[in-house]
Design a protein around this motif. Structure first.
Motif, PDB file in Angstrom:
ATOM      1  N   ALA A 136       0.778  -1.331  -0.072  1.00  0.00           N
ATOM      2  CA  ALA A 136       0.009  -0.018   0.112  1.00  0.00           C
ATOM      3  C   ALA A 136       0.779   1.233   0.025  1.00  0.00           C
ATOM      4  CB  ALA A 136      -1.074   0.005   1.303  1.00  0.00           C
ATOM      5  N   GLU A 137       1.917   1.340   0.776  1.00  0.00           N
ATOM      6  CA  GLU A 137       2.717   2.325   0.727  1.00  0.00           C
ATOM      7  C   GLU A 137       3.397   2.618  -0.472  1.00  0.00           C
ATOM      8  OE1 GLU A 137       5.765   1.269   3.755  1.00  0.00           O
ATOM      9  OE2 GLU A 137       4.300   1.664   5.273  1.00  0.00           O
ATOM     10  N   ALA A 138       3.772   1.526  -1.499  1.00  0.00           N
ATOM     11  CA  ALA A 138       4.069   1.741  -2.830  1.00  0.00           C
ATOM     12  C   ALA A 138       3.011   2.142  -3.747  1.00  0.00           C
ATOM     13  CB  ALA A 138       4.878   0.628  -3.243  1.00  0.00           C
ATOM     14  N   ASP A 139       1.727   1.894  -3.224  1.00  0.00           N
ATOM     15  CA  ASP A 139       0.642   2.450  -4.104  1.00  0.00           C
ATOM     16  C   ASP A 139       0.374   1.239  -5.084  1.00  0.00           C
ATOM     17  OD1 ASP A 139      -0.050   4.832  -3.057  1.00  0.00           O
ATOM     18  OD2 ASP A 139       1.290   5.901  -4.535  1.00  0.00           O
ATOM     19  N   ALA A 140       0.852  -0.128  -4.656  1.00  0.00           N
ATOM     20  CA  ALA A 140       0.400  -1.143  -5.332  1.00  0.00           C
ATOM     21  C   ALA A 140      -1.113  -1.765  -5.118  1.00  0.00           C
ATOM     22  CB  ALA A 140       1.191  -2.466  -5.272  1.00  0.00           C
ATOM     23  N   ARG A 141      -1.704  -2.267  -5.943  1.00  0.00           N
ATOM     24  CA  ARG A 141      -2.934  -2.912  -5.443  1.00  0.00           C
ATOM     25  C   ARG A 141      -2.898  -4.184  -4.668  1.00  0.00           C
ATOM     26  NH1 ARG A 141      -7.275  -1.378  -8.845  1.00  0.00           N
ATOM     27  NH2 ARG A 141      -8.391  -2.217  -7.185  1.00  0.00           N
ATOM     28  N   THR A 142      -4.015  -4.297  -3.598  1.00  0.00           N
ATOM     29  CA  THR A 142      -3.590  -5.365  -2.805  1.00  0.00           C
ATOM     30  C   THR A 142      -4.905  -6.232  -2.594  1.00  0.00           C
ATOM     31  OG1 THR A 142      -4.476  -3.839  -1.111  1.00  0.00           O
ATOM     32  CG2 THR A 142      -1.919  -4.195  -1.361  1.00  0.00           C
ATOM     33  N   ILE A 143      -4.499  -7.661  -2.552  1.00  0.00           N
ATOM     34  CA  ILE A 143      -5.584  -8.416  -2.359  1.00  0.00           C
ATOM     35  C   ILE A 143      -5.342  -9.537  -1.343  1.00  0.00           C
ATOM     36  CG2 ILE A 143      -6.873 -10.466  -3.566  1.00  0.00           C
ATOM     37  CD1 ILE A 143      -5.965  -9.223  -6.100  1.00  0.00           C
ATOM     38  N   SER A 144      -6.469  -9.728  -0.423  1.00  0.00           N
ATOM     39  CA  SER A 144      -6.218 -10.702   0.663  1.00  0.00           C
ATOM     40  C   SER A 144      -7.096 -11.914   0.271  1.00  0.00           C
ATOM     41  CB  SER A 144      -6.519 -10.058   1.872  1.00  0.00           C
ATOM     42  OG  SER A 144      -7.898  -9.855   1.832  1.00  0.00           O
ATOM     43  N   LEU A 145      -6.641 -13.166   0.834  1.00  0.00           N
ATOM     44  CA  LEU A 145      -6.988 -14.514   0.747  1.00  0.00           C
ATOM     45  C   LEU A 145      -7.205 -15.116   2.189  1.00  0.00           C
ATOM     46  CD1 LEU A 145      -8.424 -16.484  -0.992  1.00  0.00           C
ATOM     47  CD2 LEU A 145      -6.129 -17.192  -1.710  1.00  0.00           C
ATOM     48  N   SER A 146      -7.953 -15.331   2.684  1.00  0.00           N
ATOM     49  CA  SER A 146      -8.321 -15.843   4.099  1.00  0.00           C
ATOM     50  C   SER A 146      -9.382 -16.938   4.289  1.00  0.00           C
ATOM     51  CB  SER A 146      -8.351 -14.729   5.124  1.00  0.00           C
ATOM     52  OG  SER A 146      -9.605 -14.199   5.090  1.00  0.00           O
ATOM     53  N   CYS A 147      -9.744 -17.340   5.441  1.00  0.00           N
ATOM     54  CA  CYS A 147     -10.675 -18.461   5.430  1.00  0.00           C
ATOM     55  C   CYS A 147     -11.590 -18.052   6.996  1.00  0.00           C
ATOM     56  CB  CYS A 147     -10.154 -19.799   5.683  1.00  0.00           C
ATOM     57  SG  CYS A 147      -9.727 -20.450   4.202  1.00  0.00           S
ATOM     58  N   ASN A 148     -11.399 -16.706   7.452  1.00  0.00           N
ATOM     59  CA  ASN A 148     -12.179 -16.282   8.401  1.00  0.00           C
ATOM     60  C   ASN A 148     -12.848 -15.044   8.056  1.00  0.00           C
ATOM     61  OD1 ASN A 148     -11.915 -17.920  10.929  1.00  0.00           O
ATOM     62  ND2 ASN A 148      -9.666 -17.937  10.201  1.00  0.00           N
ATOM     63  N   LYS A 149     -14.185 -14.861   8.716  1.00  0.00           N
ATOM     64  CA  LYS A 149     -14.849 -13.687   8.465  1.00  0.00           C
ATOM     65  C   LYS A 149     -14.220 -12.600   9.383  1.00  0.00           C
ATOM     66  CE  LYS A 149     -18.513 -14.432   5.995  1.00  0.00           C
ATOM     67  NZ  LYS A 149     -18.750 -13.422   4.938  1.00  0.00           N
ATOM     68  N   ASN A 150     -14.496 -11.415   8.512  1.00  0.00           N
ATOM     69  CA  ASN A 150     -13.658 -10.039   8.998  1.00  0.00           C
ATOM     70  C   ASN A 150     -12.095 -10.167   9.638  1.00  0.00           C
ATOM     71  OD1 ASN A 150     -16.195  -8.746   8.987  1.00  0.00           O
ATOM     72  ND2 ASN A 150     -16.963 -10.003  10.918  1.00  0.00           N
ATOM     73  N   SER A 151     -11.295 -10.915   8.697  1.00  0.00           N
ATOM     74  CA  SER A 151     -10.380 -11.210   9.212  1.00  0.00           C
ATOM     75  C   SER A 151      -9.268  -9.852   9.114  1.00  0.00           C
ATOM     76  CB  SER A 151      -9.559 -11.991   7.712  1.00  0.00           C
ATOM     77  OG  SER A 151      -9.967 -13.499   8.005  1.00  0.00           O
ATOM     78  N   THR A 152      -8.348 -10.061  10.006  1.00  0.00           N
ATOM     79  CA  THR A 152      -7.268  -8.925  10.044  1.00  0.00           C
ATOM     80  C   THR A 152      -6.852  -8.299   8.613  1.00  0.00           C
ATOM     81  OG1 THR A 152      -6.872  -9.424  12.511  1.00  0.00           O
ATOM     82  CG2 THR A 152      -5.541  -7.599  11.473  1.00  0.00           C
ATOM     83  N   ILE A 153      -6.471  -9.070   7.976  1.00  0.00           N
ATOM     84  CA  ILE A 153      -5.681  -8.743   6.856  1.00  0.00           C
ATOM     85  C   ILE A 153      -6.703  -8.231   5.852  1.00  0.00           C
ATOM     86  CG2 ILE A 153      -6.196 -10.972   5.514  1.00  0.00           C
ATOM     87  CD1 ILE A 153      -2.897 -11.015   4.629  1.00  0.00           C
ATOM     88  N   SER A 154      -7.731  -8.385   5.771  1.00  0.00           N
ATOM     89  CA  SER A 154      -8.794  -7.803   4.780  1.00  0.00           C
ATOM     90  C   SER A 154      -8.966  -6.345   4.807  1.00  0.00           C
ATOM     91  CB  SER A 154     -10.419  -8.453   5.235  1.00  0.00           C
ATOM     92  OG  SER A 154     -10.474  -9.888   4.978  1.00  0.00           O
ATOM     93  N   GLY A 155      -8.606  -5.825   6.118  1.00  0.00           N
ATOM     94  CA  GLY A 155      -8.574  -4.322   6.379  1.00  0.00           C
ATOM     95  C   GLY A 155      -7.451  -3.672   5.695  1.00  0.00           C
ATOM     96  N   TYR A 156      -6.440  -4.411   5.020  1.00  0.00           N
ATOM     97  CA  TYR A 156      -5.489  -3.821   4.398  1.00  0.00           C
ATOM     98  C   TYR A 156      -5.375  -4.249   3.015  1.00  0.00           C
ATOM     99  CZ  TYR A 156      -3.584  -3.484   9.153  1.00  0.00           C
ATOM    100  OH  TYR A 156      -3.604  -3.112  10.423  1.00  0.00           O
ATOM    101  N   ALA A 157      -6.738  -4.828   2.492  1.00  0.00           N
ATOM    102  CA  ALA A 157      -6.839  -5.081   1.154  1.00  0.00           C
ATOM    103  C   ALA A 157      -7.591  -4.386   0.423  1.00  0.00           C
ATOM    104  CB  ALA A 157      -7.033  -6.611   0.899  1.00  0.00           C
ATOM    105  N   ASP A 158      -7.311  -3.971  -1.046  1.00  0.00           N
ATOM    106  CA  ASP A 158      -8.434  -3.597  -1.926  1.00  0.00           C
ATOM    107  C   ASP A 158      -9.459  -4.274  -2.142  1.00  0.00           C
ATOM    108  OD1 ASP A 158      -7.050  -0.993  -2.212  1.00  0.00           O
ATOM    109  OD2 ASP A 158      -5.404  -2.112  -3.778  1.00  0.00           O
ATOM    110  N   CYS A 159      -9.115  -5.537  -2.397  1.00  0.00           N
ATOM    111  CA  CYS A 159     -10.295  -6.583  -2.611  1.00  0.00           C
ATOM    112  C   CYS A 159      -9.941  -7.855  -1.328  1.00  0.00           C
ATOM    113  CB  CYS A 159      -9.973  -7.368  -3.954  1.00  0.00           C
ATOM    114  SG  CYS A 159     -10.844  -8.873  -4.448  1.00  0.00           S
TER     115      CYS A 159
END
Length: 302
Positions: free
Chosen positions: A157-180
């Protein structure tokens, strides 16, 4: 990160396998099989999010960006598998799709479980790749709370790259840092907390879908055939001949002769047979039409 591990779906005890250690082999396998049957329906529920991820990655790769998978343990290994299979299947350059794994690539075979705990390592390892705004970074973590890929997404995100997260829990912490954010909920594992099972299966399915769909959109597939396959051994040369005969209706001898003239590249061989142009003219048609076979055939026929 303070979220209790025991409250995560992926860490819960599965009521269907509570007596696992007491079961016969046949009964044990039946339990595992029944749980595995829940994976594909769970993936189907997140198809809209997977579609968004495909479009983000397609746009980036079309514009000469790169795709980075980031993960620790099983998640990193899944990234390495998907990335390493793209060059032989779609003739992509090795730098197009890469994996950044906690503990380095040697952790693929020798577990380095402690390496996942450091967010700064994820940030620093990604920075070493020279990520820019043209790139996409996919953070993979079954729990959704692993510090290493979270650090990588923050760096992206600091480099302005697009971000995607892939997890197996609802409301995952990593989801808050992903564009998708893709959260595929497969439920508790047969073996409590062993996310190399259903969670990993779901993530493998999704990575298969993402990379395959992106490559189709990039013109590396014609109909349902791998027209950019790298024919580097006997099996793949036979496959190349099969693909050419299927598309052009040429016999095996003509397909092989043309492939030899085309340095065993399937796309120019198809265009050469379909339009009766030279290898050089076929390459020109492919380049002019950004690798799309149908459009290249129409161009060469003119």
């Amino acid at each position: 990160m303070e979220k209790e591990l025991s409250k995560l779906t992926t860490e819960g005890r599965n009521p269907n396998s509570m007596k696992l250690s007491e079961l016969s082999t046949a009964a044990m396998l039946e339990v595992i099989n029944k749980e595995d049957m829940k994976v594909a329906p769970a993936v189907s529920k997140v198809l809209p999010e997977i579609e968004k991820a495909v479009e983000i990655i397609f746009e980036a790769l079309r514009d000469n960006g790169r795709l980075f998978y980031v993960g620790a343990g099983t998640s990193g290994r899944l990234g390495i598998i998907d990335a390493s299979e793209c060059p032989p299947t779609f003739m992509t350059p090795p730098e197009m799709i890469q994996t950044v794994m906690a503990g380095g690539n040697e952790a693929f075979t020798n577990a380095a479980e402690g390496s996942e705990d450091h967010e700064e390592d994820g940030k620093n390892d990604l920075k070493k790749m020279g990520v820019t705004q043209k790139d996409v970074v996919v953070g993979i973590t079954a729990s959704g709370r692993t510090p290493y890929p979270i650090g990588a997404l923050k760096s992206a995100a600091e480099a302005d790259a697009r971000t995607i997260s892939l997890s197996c829990n609802k409301n995952s912490t990593i989801s808050g840092y992903a564009d998708c954010a893709i959260e595929v909920i497969v439920g508790p594992e047969v073996l409590t907390g062993s996310t190399r099972m259903k969670a990993a299966t779901a993530h493998k399915m999704i990575l298969n879908m993402i990379s395959t769909a992106v490559m189709v959109k990039l013109g590396k597939v014609y109909e349902n055939l791998m027209v950019d396959v790298h024919a580097s051994n006997h099996k793949l040369k036979e496959r190349a001949k099969y693909i050419v005969t299927e598309i052009t209706n040429a016999d095996a001898a003509e397909a092989e002769k043309t492939l030899e003239l085309a340095d065993w590249q399937v796309k120019p061989a198809i265009i050469m047979i379909e339009t009766q142009v030279s290898y050089e003219e076929a390459l020109k048609a492919i380049k002019k039409n950004n690798g799309y076979v149908g459009e290249a055939i129409a161009f060469a026929q003119k």
